[in-house]
Write a protein that holds these residues in place. Structure first.
Motif, short mmCIF file in Angstrom:
data_model
loop_
_atom_site.label_atom_id
_atom_site.label_comp_id
_atom_site.label_asym_id
_atom_site.label_seq_id
_atom_site.Cartn_x
_atom_site.Cartn_y
_atom_site.Cartn_z
N ILE A 28 -5.47 -59.69 15.59
CA ILE A 28 -6.60 -58.78 15.86
C ILE A 28 -6.78 -57.80 14.71
CG2 ILE A 28 -7.43 -56.96 17.40
CD1 ILE A 28 -5.90 -58.42 19.67
N PHE A 29 -5.70 -57.18 14.26
CA PHE A 29 -5.80 -56.21 13.17
C PHE A 29 -6.18 -56.90 11.86
CE2 PHE A 29 -3.51 -53.46 16.08
CZ PHE A 29 -4.03 -52.21 15.78
N ALA A 30 -5.62 -58.09 11.62
CA ALA A 30 -5.97 -58.82 10.40
C ALA A 30 -7.45 -59.18 10.39
CB ALA A 30 -5.12 -60.08 10.29
N GLY A 31 -7.97 -59.60 11.56
CA GLY A 31 -9.39 -59.93 11.65
C GLY A 31 -10.27 -58.72 11.38
N ALA A 32 -9.85 -57.55 11.87
CA ALA A 32 -10.62 -56.33 11.65
C ALA A 32 -10.66 -55.96 10.17
CB ALA A 32 -10.02 -55.19 12.47
N ALA A 33 -9.51 -56.05 9.50
CA ALA A 33 -9.46 -55.74 8.07
C ALA A 33 -10.28 -56.74 7.27
CB ALA A 33 -8.01 -55.74 7.59
N PHE A 34 -10.27 -58.00 7.69
CA PHE A 34 -11.04 -59.03 7.00
C PHE A 34 -12.53 -58.75 7.10
CE2 PHE A 34 -13.20 -63.20 7.04
CZ PHE A 34 -12.86 -63.63 5.76
N LEU A 35 -12.98 -58.35 8.29
CA LEU A 35 -14.40 -58.01 8.46
C LEU A 35 -14.80 -56.85 7.55
CD1 LEU A 35 -14.89 -58.27 12.34
CD2 LEU A 35 -15.90 -59.73 10.59
N ALA A 36 -13.94 -55.83 7.47
CA ALA A 36 -14.23 -54.69 6.61
C ALA A 36 -14.33 -55.13 5.14
CB ALA A 36 -13.15 -53.63 6.77
N PHE A 37 -13.47 -56.06 4.75
CA PHE A 37 -13.51 -56.57 3.37
C PHE A 37 -14.79 -57.38 3.12
CE2 PHE A 37 -12.47 -60.25 0.61
CZ PHE A 37 -12.35 -59.56 -0.58
N ILE A 38 -15.13 -58.25 4.06
CA ILE A 38 -16.32 -59.09 3.90
C ILE A 38 -17.59 -58.25 3.80
CG2 ILE A 38 -17.79 -60.77 5.10
CD1 ILE A 38 -15.37 -62.01 3.75
N PHE A 39 -17.66 -57.17 4.57
CA PHE A 39 -18.84 -56.31 4.56
C PHE A 39 -18.81 -55.27 3.44
CE2 PHE A 39 -19.39 -58.18 8.68
CZ PHE A 39 -20.76 -58.16 8.91
N GLY A 40 -17.81 -55.38 2.56
CA GLY A 40 -17.80 -54.54 1.38
C GLY A 40 -17.35 -53.11 1.57
N LEU A 41 -16.70 -52.82 2.69
CA LEU A 41 -16.26 -51.45 2.95
C LEU A 41 -14.91 -51.13 2.33
CD1 LEU A 41 -17.36 -50.97 6.67
CD2 LEU A 41 -18.51 -50.19 4.60
N ILE A 42 -14.16 -52.17 1.94
CA ILE A 42 -12.86 -51.94 1.31
C ILE A 42 -12.64 -53.04 0.27
CG2 ILE A 42 -11.55 -53.31 2.99
CD1 ILE A 42 -9.37 -51.09 2.80
N ASP A 43 -12.02 -52.69 -0.84
CA ASP A 43 -11.82 -53.67 -1.91
C ASP A 43 -10.41 -54.24 -1.88
OD1 ASP A 43 -10.17 -51.70 -3.05
OD2 ASP A 43 -11.84 -50.88 -4.22
N VAL A 44 -10.21 -55.25 -2.74
CA VAL A 44 -8.93 -55.97 -2.76
C VAL A 44 -7.79 -55.04 -3.17
CG1 VAL A 44 -7.63 -57.82 -3.87
CG2 VAL A 44 -10.01 -58.19 -3.24
N GLU A 45 -8.04 -54.16 -4.15
CA GLU A 45 -6.99 -53.26 -4.63
C GLU A 45 -6.50 -52.35 -3.52
OE1 GLU A 45 -9.85 -53.79 -6.13
OE2 GLU A 45 -9.21 -54.88 -7.93
N SER A 46 -7.41 -51.82 -2.72
CA SER A 46 -7.01 -50.93 -1.61
C SER A 46 -6.23 -51.69 -0.55
CB SER A 46 -8.25 -50.28 -1.00
OG SER A 46 -8.91 -49.46 -1.94
N LEU A 47 -6.69 -52.91 -0.26
CA LEU A 47 -5.98 -53.73 0.72
C LEU A 47 -4.56 -54.00 0.25
CD1 LEU A 47 -8.53 -56.45 1.92
CD2 LEU A 47 -7.33 -54.79 3.35
N ALA A 48 -4.41 -54.39 -1.01
CA ALA A 48 -3.09 -54.70 -1.55
C ALA A 48 -2.18 -53.48 -1.50
CB ALA A 48 -3.21 -55.22 -2.98
N ALA A 49 -2.73 -52.30 -1.82
CA ALA A 49 -1.94 -51.07 -1.79
C ALA A 49 -1.45 -50.76 -0.38
CB ALA A 49 -2.76 -49.91 -2.34
N ASN A 50 -2.28 -51.03 0.62
CA ASN A 50 -1.89 -50.75 2.00
C ASN A 50 -0.77 -51.66 2.48
OD1 ASN A 50 -3.77 -48.69 2.31
ND2 ASN A 50 -5.39 -50.10 2.97
N PHE A 51 -0.77 -52.90 2.01
CA PHE A 51 0.26 -53.85 2.43
C PHE A 51 1.56 -53.69 1.65
CE2 PHE A 51 -3.38 -55.92 4.35
CZ PHE A 51 -2.85 -56.42 5.53
N THR A 52 1.56 -52.82 0.64
CA THR A 52 2.79 -52.54 -0.11
C THR A 52 3.15 -51.06 -0.04
OG1 THR A 52 1.46 -52.34 -2.15
CG2 THR A 52 2.50 -54.47 -1.70
N ASN A 53 2.74 -50.43 1.05
CA ASN A 53 3.06 -49.02 1.27
C ASN A 53 4.58 -48.82 1.28
OD1 ASN A 53 3.78 -46.79 3.37
ND2 ASN A 53 1.69 -46.32 2.75
N PRO A 54 5.10 -47.77 0.60
CA PRO A 54 6.57 -47.58 0.53
C PRO A 54 7.25 -47.50 1.89
CG PRO A 54 5.46 -46.18 -1.07
CD PRO A 54 4.38 -46.81 -0.24
#
Length: 574
Positions: A28-54
């Motif tokens: 569910i959460f992955a689908g939500a983030a994917f929709l945000a990416f597809i609609f241009g609300l978040i870019d790849v760099e931001s997504l990658a940074a969130n998945f490598t949070n310390p």
């Protein structure tokens, strides 16, 4: 403006899917983030940074390190310490020791390791101790930043919002207070727990099936003549003949070839049925000296609501189910026709591929144990593993080495010394948590960048007009607690943090009280067996009813909530 509406729609969709569907939260959460990416609300760099949070990486390393910690002699020592004394004394020792262990390592691993010892307790029924075990693990998780996955998840949101990271002992003072209060009330409440023990098999049945073979000496003789009414710890509940059920079996009932006999009994009953000449246990042709494995079905299992046959259980996991237990419920029909549900305990006969298949589908089960096997490290190796972990924590507290670096070195050392295997890493890797946290961080960022967070804050300020920041703090805590009971703790933390943070921004106050409200609210799962993994783990093992959780959990939840809401403003003023 459309961005706010889109993000709000995504949030409502997440909550709806979590509440009314069986879709895994990570999907569910992955689908939500994917929709945000597809609609241009978040870019790849931001997504990658969130998945490598310390904080997220620290959580992953802690979970992987717990593979070694749970094999040490420390937990064995704890199990011995709780084997003597009256019920109140045992619950007190169990509560304190479990909480302290859970504050520094994975609390699910602690519960799994102690379940076997509790089941072997000669003085007290397991049902008197298993719910206290789970609740103590939950309370212990609030003692430190690394005590539970939700604490580190919340710290991820804190850092992402540009706030200073939470300290290792930030929740400790309040955590100690709720531990003392929780264990204090848990001691008298434990006397109200049901006295289900392993000898009450009429009340706590495993469901087993056997078939009368053609040419069997059982054929043509009655139930009483075959002594099927005198089997120890076994009760013949039903006979199925030509697809038709005979639920009330008369002692004079004559058996025929291919009759399917449905029994209620304990784990030892499996061996008993295999010893009866002319009778074949369901799955008996797969028995070849293996140890049985005991599994508990996870709430996220893909085969919930399906039968063993329709789910292709044997093909998927290379294991044959020979017995099922579902709390107090008396199951009916053949073993293969039972629709599996979350919390079911399965006794399985493993095949050659079983171990690898279970590792590949780890999220389908809360794996309890291989029956009859409890291998631990020797004393020297246990000491080295524990001292190494203690050294990592000490180095982090003294600012000698950041915890993420210390855990990385520690994990590599465990692998090089073969204390754990790469296969253990693959099996335990918390992919669901990584996906939930990374995606939730992305959604939280969108709430802030689109201004939705600010608008939510303004709306709730109007709703709580006259109650001030304290009213908003109570609301934040209650929303988090309710979400935890309904949709699991990690998902609740991911959804509640933006809510609490938006209220803090709206009131223009320090966000720390609201962060603590989310932190403690996300661990306040005492009323339902489904909100926290340790509760689900003991649910079937202790043969509990839902009412057992409500009866014990409500008073604890009330004491916990009062202490948290009273102490947060004292130690984290607005």
């Amino acid at each position: 403006m459309w961005e706010q509406g889109f993000v709000l729609s995504v949030l409502l969709g997440i909550v709806t899917c979590l509440l009314v569907t069986r879709i895994k939260p990570s999907y569910i959460f992955a689908g939500a983030a994917f929709l945000a990416f597809i609609f241009g609300l978040i870019d790849v760099e931001s997504l990658a940074a969130n998945f490598t949070n310390p904080s997220l990486l620290t959580l992953v390393l802690l979970i992987l390190s717990s593979v070694a910690l749970e094999k040490t002699r420390l937990i064995s020592w704890v199990s011995h310490s709780i084997s003597e004394g009256g019920l109140g004394t045992v619950v007190a020792k169990l509560g304190v020791s479990t909480a302290l262990l859970s504050s520094f390592t994975n609390n699910t691993a602690v519960v799994v390791s102690l379940i076997g010892a509790i089941k072997r307790n000669r003085k007290h029924a397991p049902s008197k101790l298993l719910i206290p075990l789970s609740y103590a693990a939950i309370l212990g998780g609030t003692l430190t930043l690394i005590g539970t996955s939700t604490n580190l998840i919340i710290n991820s949101f804190v850092e992402d919002a540009g706030l200073p990271s939470l300290g290792f002992f930030s929740p400790t003072i309040i955590g100690l207070a709720v531990l003392v209060g929780g264990v204090g009330i848990l001691i008298p409440l434990s006397y109200l727990l049901p006295d289900y023990d392993e000898y009450s098999q009429d009340d706590l049945p495993y469901f087993l099936e056997a078939r009368v073979e053609p040419g069997s000496p059982l054929v043509g003789r009655s139930i009483s003549e075959n002594n099927l009414r005198a089997l120890r710890k076994l009760f013949l509940a039903e006979v199925i003949r030509d697809g038709k059920s005979v639920p009330s079996v008369n002692p004079e009932f004559i058996l025929e070839a291919r009759d399917r006999l449905l029994f209620c009994g304990d784990v030892e009953s499996v061996a008993t049925l295999t010893e009866i000449p002319g009778m074949t246990l369901f799955g008996q042709h797969h028995l070849n000296g293996q140890n049985f494995n005991e599994l508990v079905v996870s709430s996220s299992a893909s085969f919930c609501g399906k039968t063993l046959k329709s789910s292709r259980f044997r093909d998927r996991f290379d294991a044959v189910v020979v017995a099922i237990r579902r709390g107090h419920e008396r199951l009916e029909g053949g073993l293969g026709s039972v629709e599996l549900t979350a919390g079911d305990t399965l006794i399985v006969v493993p095949g050659k591929r079983f171990e690898s298949e279970i590792k590949a589908h780890r999220k389908e089960f809360v794996f309890v144990q291989e029956l009859g096997s409890s291998a631990k490290m020797d004393g020297n190796k246990s000491a080295m593993v524990l001292l190494g972990f203690a050294g990592v924590i000490a180095a982090a507290l003294l600012n000698v080495l950041p915890i993420i670096k210390g855990l990385s070195v520690y994990l590599i050392a465990l692998l090089l010394t073969k204390t754990i295997q790469v296969s253990d890493i693959r099996r335990r890797f918390p992919s669901d948590i990584v996906i939930i946290v990374g995606a939730a961080l992305s959604i939280a960022q969108l709430m802030l960048s689109t201004g939705l967070s600010e608008r939510i804050g303004e709306m709730f300020i109007e709703v709580f007009n006259g109650y001030g920041a304290m009213g908003a703090l109570v609301a934040t805590y209650l929303v988090t607690m309710i979400l935890t009971e309904l949709i699991t703790n990690n998902a609740a933390a991911a959804l509640a943090f933006p809510f609490g943070y938006s209220l803090a921004l709206g009131y223009g106050v320090d966000p720390m009280p609201f962060i603590m409200a989310v932190l403690f609210g996300a661990s306040a799962s005492f009323i339902s067996p489904y909100g926290y993994q340790t509760n689900l783990l003991v649910y079937s093992v202790g043969s509990y009813k839902l009412t057992d959780y409500v009866k014990i959990g409500l008073p604890i939840s009330l004491v916990y909530s009062v202490l948290v809401l009273a102490l947060i403003p004292m130690f984290f003023p607005f």
